[in-house]
Design a protein around this motif. Structure first.
Motif, PDB file in Angstrom:
ATOM      1  N   LEU A 164       0.861  -1.186   0.000  1.00 31.09           N
ATOM      2  CA  LEU A 164       0.000   0.000   0.000  1.00 31.09           C
ATOM      3  C   LEU A 164       0.900   1.240   0.000  1.00 31.09           C
ATOM      4  N   PRO A 165       0.531   2.250  -0.772  1.00 27.39           N
ATOM      5  CA  PRO A 165       1.376   3.451  -0.856  1.00 27.39           C
ATOM      6  C   PRO A 165       1.189   4.397   0.331  1.00 27.39           C
ATOM      7  N   VAL A 166       2.268   5.004   0.761  1.00 32.22           N
ATOM      8  CA  VAL A 166       2.235   6.094   1.738  1.00 32.22           C
ATOM      9  C   VAL A 166       3.012   7.245   1.120  1.00 32.22           C
ATOM     10  N   ARG A 167       2.291   8.300   0.739  1.00 30.98           N
ATOM     11  CA  ARG A 167       2.924   9.413   0.037  1.00 30.98           C
ATOM     12  C   ARG A 167       3.373  10.467   1.050  1.00 30.98           C
ATOM     13  N   LEU A 171      -6.123  -1.429  -2.987  1.00 35.12           N
ATOM     14  CA  LEU A 171      -5.369  -0.597  -3.932  1.00 35.12           C
ATOM     15  C   LEU A 171      -6.248  -0.166  -5.106  1.00 35.12           C
ATOM     16  N   SER A 212      -2.428   7.623   3.247  1.00 35.50           N
ATOM     17  CA  SER A 212      -1.062   7.960   3.653  1.00 35.50           C
ATOM     18  C   SER A 212      -1.026   8.686   4.996  1.00 35.50           C
TER      19      SER A 212
END
Lengths: 246, 246
Positions: free
Chosen positions: A100-103, B75, B106
């Motif tokens: 999962l992305p964490v920006r 996602l 995020s």
């Protein structure tokens, strides 16, 4: 066992071609990470900018210190980095990992003095739930300066401290920190001992060269390894590879 | 003067067509926001999911309460919401605003008890630097549950409290909270007074209907207005439109 792994931008992209993923290297790295996760390891992946970030950062004149209030330029850099993050997420998901992305633009900011604050609640909760958080070198709001670049290396240091990580690994294109004869230095315990070899901490790269990396890693409680893609599996298996900075 | 504005998903998308932006409505809203920013107002924009979020959330069986550990599903929802965020960012940028995205996946997480914690350092720094933070209803890591949905309404409440906002506005497809005769209720000060009209707080919508909205807004210190696109400029000019919940 929590590991913070930085995948250098020059490892997973072709730095000479704008926005070109090096699918082979990214695939190899993702394979190794999937093996580590399968064996029960917790890992946070941070990736650099390579040919996605640096081109846009240069085009818009944004560095770690030189801010911009031009939202369009900041957004262009952020979106380019997001495209690389998407490639990393897909490479991991294809190998059975749940990334999962964490920006950082969303999760953090810089104070007036340049200190980066990264909220790690999302990363902690993802790890506890079995996901693999993926962060990227990014633009970040900077008090008094608009937006500036936050490098993957800075994120690694911030996360290693706040998560009290057991292992830190920087996978770059060199097998470690090299001495004057081109041999990998096994261990670095102070900057002075290697200053001659590393040269000035000034950087031609928007996010810092090897000297800056080593200086930051020396500030960590967690031992950090600097290695190239051939060393990644060794690092994940044994907790060290290439040059260890402690 | 800090304003939190929620643009309902059904306002800025065509809810019947998967992933279709309502360019006309989004453009009108962006125009009004640009005018507010030009006049010196600070604003945080939160948008809902509409035909981007709800379709994917339903397909993957994820709600606000029912979590998932399927990273691929989470996602897919997150990326669909990101595409809508991109449309919102572009609409604002086209009108001279400098928007930057803040993704709740995020920046936040849910604790075991379901409470959402949203780190607001990025939003605060963006506002201080003249940017317009844009948040979206999203998936979010949820302790003990994998990932769940966080609605735009929940984000609005969280931000209104943590930023001590002066004004909250929810722009939806109805001109306000309607009484039994279909007339807009001017002001709501308690849930009991309107419970008959709103019915149960249960929702057929993954992110909650009007009853849930009103209940949350009543908990805020900040007065909140519920209005439709025709009321947006009035809200931004005067601080109130449609139904005021306080």
């Amino acid at each position: 066992m929590t590991t913070i792994l930085k995948l250098g931008g020059s490892v997973i992209t072709d730095k000479d071609e704008p926005e070109t993923v090096d699918d082979e290297q990214l695939g190899r790295a993702a394979e190794a990470i999937a093996g580590y996760v399968d064996s029960g390891g917790e890992i946070v992946v941070v990736h650099g900018g390579g040919s996605f970030g640096h081109h846009h950062a240069a085009a818009h004149g944004v560095t770690r210190a030189d801010g911009s209030h031009d939202g369009e330029g900041l957004l262009a850099i952020h979106r380019a980095m997001g495209r690389l993050t998407d490639a990393v997420l897909d490479a991991l998901a294809d190998r059975g990992v749940d990334p999962l992305p964490v920006r950082p633009l969303s999760a953090g900011f810089r104070g007036e003095d340049g200190t980066v604050t990264l909220a790690d609640g999302s990363v902690r909760t993802m790890l506890a739930e079995g996901f693999v958080p993926v962060l990227n070198g990014d633009v970040i709001a900077h008090a008094g300066h608009g937006g500036t670049i936050v490098s993957g290396d800075t994120l690694v240091v911030s996360l290693a401290e706040s998560l009290d990580a057991d292992r830190v690994g920087l996978c770059s294109t060199v097998p470690g920190v090299l001495d004057d004869d081109g041999a990998v230095i096994d261990e670095i315990r102070s900057f002075e001992a290697v200053a001659d070899v590393l040269g000035e901490s000034e950087s031609t790269d928007v996010t810092g060269g090897m000297a800056a990396k080593v200086q930051r890693l020396l500030e960590l409680d967690t031992p950090a390894s600097v290695f190239d893609p051939d060393g990644l599996s060794e690092f994940l298996d044994t907790g060290r590879a290439g040059t260890v900075v402690r």
